[in-house]
Design a protein around this motif. Structure first.
Motif, PDB file in Angstrom:
ATOM      1  N   UNK A  32       0.817  -1.191   0.018  1.00  0.00           N
ATOM      2  CA  UNK A  32      -0.060   0.014   0.006  1.00  0.00           C
ATOM      3  C   UNK A  32       0.826   1.121  -0.164  1.00  0.00           C
ATOM      4  N   UNK A  33       0.284   2.504  -0.520  1.00  0.00           N
ATOM      5  CA  UNK A  33       1.134   3.738  -0.616  1.00  0.00           C
ATOM      6  C   UNK A  33      -0.121   4.840  -0.638  1.00  0.00           C
ATOM      7  N   UNK A  34       0.606   5.668  -0.223  1.00  0.00           N
ATOM      8  CA  UNK A  34      -0.297   7.148  -0.150  1.00  0.00           C
ATOM      9  C   UNK A  34       0.672   8.226  -0.460  1.00  0.00           C
ATOM     10  N   UNK A  35       0.139   9.134  -1.369  1.00  0.00           N
ATOM     11  CA  UNK A  35       0.946  10.339  -1.888  1.00  0.00           C
ATOM     12  C   UNK A  35      -0.130  11.521  -1.844  1.00  0.00           C
ATOM     13  N   UNK A  36       0.551  12.806  -1.769  1.00  0.00           N
ATOM     14  CA  UNK A  36      -0.333  13.773  -1.763  1.00  0.00           C
ATOM     15  C   UNK A  36      -0.318  14.415  -3.192  1.00  0.00           C
ATOM     16  N   UNK A  37      -1.508  14.774  -3.407  1.00  0.00           N
ATOM     17  CA  UNK A  37      -1.797  15.755  -4.766  1.00  0.00           C
ATOM     18  C   UNK A  37      -2.547  16.746  -4.948  1.00  0.00           C
ATOM     19  N   UNK A  38      -1.898  17.812  -5.619  1.00  0.00           N
ATOM     20  CA  UNK A  38      -2.814  19.091  -5.692  1.00  0.00           C
ATOM     21  C   UNK A  38      -3.483  19.255  -6.655  1.00  0.00           C
ATOM     22  N   UNK A  74      -9.746  13.599   0.989  1.00  0.00           N
ATOM     23  CA  UNK A  74      -9.748  14.741   1.292  1.00  0.00           C
ATOM     24  C   UNK A  74      -9.377  15.008   2.855  1.00  0.00           C
ATOM     25  N   UNK A  75      -8.012  15.490   3.038  1.00  0.00           N
ATOM     26  CA  UNK A  75      -7.390  15.298   4.343  1.00  0.00           C
ATOM     27  C   UNK A  75      -7.792  16.769   5.019  1.00  0.00           C
ATOM     28  N   UNK A  76      -8.045  16.645   6.239  1.00  0.00           N
ATOM     29  CA  UNK A  76      -8.439  18.169   6.930  1.00  0.00           C
ATOM     30  C   UNK A  76      -7.033  18.693   7.374  1.00  0.00           C
ATOM     31  N   UNK A  77      -7.162  19.896   7.715  1.00  0.00           N
ATOM     32  CA  UNK A  77      -5.923  20.827   8.113  1.00  0.00           C
ATOM     33  C   UNK A  77      -5.112  20.060   9.440  1.00  0.00           C
ATOM     34  N   UNK A  78      -5.931  19.221  10.085  1.00  0.00           N
ATOM     35  CA  UNK A  78      -5.187  18.641  11.283  1.00  0.00           C
ATOM     36  C   UNK A  78      -4.473  17.433  10.800  1.00  0.00           C
ATOM     37  N   UNK A  79      -4.459  17.006   9.413  1.00  0.00           N
ATOM     38  CA  UNK A  79      -3.447  16.103   9.012  1.00  0.00           C
ATOM     39  C   UNK A  79      -2.352  16.868   8.179  1.00  0.00           C
ATOM     40  N   UNK A  80      -2.344  18.166   8.028  1.00  0.00           N
ATOM     41  CA  UNK A  80      -1.418  18.837   7.091  1.00  0.00           C
ATOM     42  C   UNK A  80       0.145  18.404   7.232  1.00  0.00           C
ATOM     43  N   UNK A  81       0.625  18.164   8.381  1.00  0.00           N
ATOM     44  CA  UNK A  81       2.049  17.661   8.530  1.00  0.00           C
ATOM     45  C   UNK A  81       1.998  16.333   7.606  1.00  0.00           C
ATOM     46  N   UNK A 103      -0.331   8.533   9.218  1.00  0.00           N
ATOM     47  CA  UNK A 103      -1.976   8.218   8.645  1.00  0.00           C
ATOM     48  C   UNK A 103      -2.060   6.729   9.162  1.00  0.00           C
ATOM     49  N   UNK A 104      -3.262   6.568   9.260  1.00  0.00           N
ATOM     50  CA  UNK A 104      -3.792   5.015   9.426  1.00  0.00           C
ATOM     51  C   UNK A 104      -4.971   4.865   8.147  1.00  0.00           C
ATOM     52  N   UNK A 105      -4.672   3.643   7.943  1.00  0.00           N
ATOM     53  CA  UNK A 105      -5.702   3.198   6.588  1.00  0.00           C
ATOM     54  C   UNK A 105      -6.663   2.266   7.017  1.00  0.00           C
ATOM     55  N   UNK A 106      -7.866   2.331   6.328  1.00  0.00           N
ATOM     56  CA  UNK A 106      -8.813   1.352   6.353  1.00  0.00           C
ATOM     57  C   UNK A 106      -9.154   0.815   5.175  1.00  0.00           C
ATOM     58  N   UNK A 107      -9.949  -0.271   5.182  1.00  0.00           N
ATOM     59  CA  UNK A 107     -10.243  -0.917   3.673  1.00  0.00           C
ATOM     60  C   UNK A 107     -11.549  -0.108   3.000  1.00  0.00           C
ATOM     61  N   UNK A 108     -11.232   0.051   1.840  1.00  0.00           N
ATOM     62  CA  UNK A 108     -12.382   0.443   1.211  1.00  0.00           C
ATOM     63  C   UNK A 108     -13.384  -0.269   0.905  1.00  0.00           C
ATOM     64  N   UNK A 109     -14.611  -0.030   0.382  1.00  0.00           N
ATOM     65  CA  UNK A 109     -15.514  -1.067   0.040  1.00  0.00           C
ATOM     66  C   UNK A 109     -15.615  -1.623  -1.383  1.00  0.00           C
TER      67      UNK A 109
END
Length: 190
Positions: A32-38, A74-81, A103-109
């Motif tokens: 699994x991986x997560x990246x930010x995209x503007x 869509x992340x909130x400000x509290x996750x900006x770091x 960051x914590x992940x959970x399964x999608x549907x």
């Protein structure tokens, strides 16, 4: 131009680049991986489609190409770091990027790519292959197959952020973000 000052063409994207930053998650064969995209946006209503730019050099890109799926959260400000961290660090064998980010992940549907816990909203997407756009422009089209939102931030088809920390963030460059400001309604246009 009267009343305007010129903007360098290499910085012209900054004039439009204040939409919400998203976290793009991907998964394939247990990784699994997560990246930010503007650079992400809606494309169509029915069926709903989105566009997102995923650079060739990213691990997320390889996982999306292998699986044909991704999520946009869509992340909130509290996750900006954490957003800045996953947006500026690559996945590697030396460092578990997700663990370090917090960051914590959970399964999608409906897709194998995970959702990011604590997000304001998440879209589960299947890639609609457009090889020319993907190779030349790093542009992926996704059909949204499921959508989720935190009801404290989005309900009745409207955003209504419950606190400053739960506002969406908008990355502009160089570690700089904006947070969505207070909403308003133009009378008669509800």
């Amino acid at each position: 131009m009267n009343g305007f000052e010129p903007v360098e063409l290499t910085r012209a994207y900054l004039l439009l680049n204040h939409g919400p930053t998203v976290l793009v998650s991907s998964a394939h064969e247990g990784e699994q991986n997560v990246m930010a995209a503007a650079w992400a946006m809606p494309l169509d209503f029915d069926p709903p489609k989105v566009l997102v730019v995923i650079d060739k050099s990213t691990r997320t890109r390889a996982l999306v190409e292998a699986s044909g799926e991704f999520t946009l959260c869509v992340p909130p400000r509290e996750q900006a770091e954490a957003v800045l961290f996953v947006g500026s660090h690559s996945a590697s064998a030396r460092q578990d990027k997700l663990q370090v980010s917090g960051l914590q992940l959970q399964s999608a549907s409906r897709v194998g790519a995970p959702l990011v816990q604590g997000s304001l909203a998440c879209l589960e997407c299947r890639v609609l292959p457009e090889p020319h756009n993907e190779q030349r422009y790093d542009l992926f089209i996704g059909e949204v197959v499921a959508a989720w939102a935190d009801p404290q931030a989005f309900s009745g088809n409207r955003w209504h952020f419950p606190s400053d920390g739960r506002r969406s963030v908008h990355y502009v460059a160089g570690g700089s973000f904006f947070a969505t400001g207070p909403g308003f309604v133009v009378p008669g246009k509800e």
